[in-house]
Design a protein around this motif. Structure first.
Motif, PDB file in Angstrom:
ATOM      1  N   SER A   1       0.776  -1.085   0.000  1.00 37.89           N
ATOM      2  CA  SER A   1      -0.079  -0.030  -0.121  1.00 37.89           C
ATOM      3  C   SER A   1       0.665   1.286  -0.562  1.00 37.89           C
ATOM      4  CB  SER A   1      -1.031  -0.104   1.283  1.00 37.89           C
ATOM      5  OG  SER A   1      -1.724   1.128   1.552  1.00 37.89           O
TER       6      SER A   1
ATOM      7  N   MET B   1       1.090   4.041  -3.456  1.00 36.23           N
ATOM      8  CA  MET B   1       0.467   5.606  -2.773  1.00 36.23           C
ATOM      9  C   MET B   1       1.756   6.638  -3.102  1.00 36.23           C
ATOM     10  SD  MET B   1      -2.267   5.173   0.644  1.00 36.23           S
ATOM     11  CE  MET B   1      -0.636   4.192   1.811  1.00 36.23           C
TER      12      MET B   1
ATOM     13  N   THR C   1      -4.788   1.110   1.010  1.00 34.08           N
ATOM     14  CA  THR C   1      -5.225   1.849  -0.105  1.00 34.08           C
ATOM     15  C   THR C   1      -6.097   3.334  -0.406  1.00 34.08           C
ATOM     16  OG1 THR C   1      -2.818   0.726  -1.198  1.00 34.08           O
ATOM     17  CG2 THR C   1      -4.356   3.150  -2.528  1.00 34.08           C
TER      18      THR C   1
END
Length: 273
Positions: free
Chosen positions: A119, A123, A160
């Motif tokens: 995640s 990002m 996420t």
């Protein structure tokens, strides 16, 4: 003298017998924990309680119904919970039913780490700001109560999605406990330290703040640069790549580290005393 020796041996035998039964029951409960079989055990307890009450108050009709339920209950259990029983027998055959708890917890920690890393990398590449605080020994439930309850299983997709811009929960911190995302949009205490770089924003100050009052491990993904940072015990680790973040998480979330830290705290406590 001989009689006293026999009594001690008899007590020892009974004690070992009871301890083995309780150990097996404990392992079986740990095996079915989190499955629908737990609800079955609650139902059985209710039926047994009603049966005992029907005997005590001489409720013959209720006693007959509950007796029939208990009599046919074993067959019903085998039919309804055939997958769980088969899995338990398979694990018993492999010899790992009694070592399941420790290994499964290690597996859970590993899965959590992989979800967090995946995640954070996603990002970071897209410069999506994130603030993730992971509870360790010190509870951070007070801070979780400032946000929106999630209580969902930790996956990289869910984690996420929470921080996706322009969504209701993206602003604030996510608090993790074990394999559970406890809450999102939480408020963390901001650090008042004058040594924090002026170029760092509110997320980094919040991460430092929570690390100064708890032993939580907090990850920050910068919205401006995409850099990943992590705080622990008032220390800030900046510009972490995937390998560095993975190593840091494994060092601080593994079972061996937690047990060694507990021993260290006990030794410190005894020395202080």
């Amino acid at each position: 003298m001989l009689g006293g020796g026999l009594d001690i041996l008899e007590l020892l035998r009974v004690g070992v017998d009871i301890a083995l039964v309780w150990y097996v029951l404990y392992k079986l409960i740990m095996l079915i924990r989190g499955t629908k079989a737990i609800q079955l055990l609650k139902g059985i307890a209710v039926v047994l309680a009603v049966w005992l009450l029907s005997i005590a108050f001489n409720l013959q009709t209720v006693q007959w119904i509950t007796s029939q339920a208990i009599g046919w209950g074993l067959i019903v259990i085998i039919i309804l919970f055939q997958p769980e029983l088969r899995r338990a027998l398979e694990q018993l055959g492999r010899g790992n039913i009694f070592g399941r708890s420790a290994r499964s917890e290690e597996e859970i920690i590993q899965q959590n780490i992989e979800a967090i890393i995946q995640s954070c990398n996603y990002m970071a590449k897209r410069r999506i700001g994130a603030l993730i605080s992971i509870e360790r020994e010190t509870g951070i439930g007070d801070y979780a109560e400032t946000g929106i309850p999630i209580n969902g299983k930790l996956t990289h997709q869910l984690l996420t999605n929470i921080f996706t811009p322009n969504t209701p929960l993206h602003d604030g911190a996510v608090i993790l406990k074990g394999e559970t995302i406890v809450a999102a949009a939480c408020y963390l205490p901001l650090s008042e330290s004058p040594f924090i770089s002026k170029e760092l924003g509110t997320r980094h100050r919040a991460a430092m703040g929570i690390s100064e009052v708890t032993d939580a491990l907090t990850i920050v993904v910068s919205e401006e640069t995409g850099n990943i940072s992590c705080t622990k015990n008032g220390e800030l680790h900046r510009e972490l790549d995937q390998n560095s973040l993975s190593e840091l998480l494994r060092e601080n979330l593994s079972l061996n580290v937690k047990s060694s830290e507990k021993k260290t705290k006990k030794r410190r406590g005894s020395n202080d005393g």
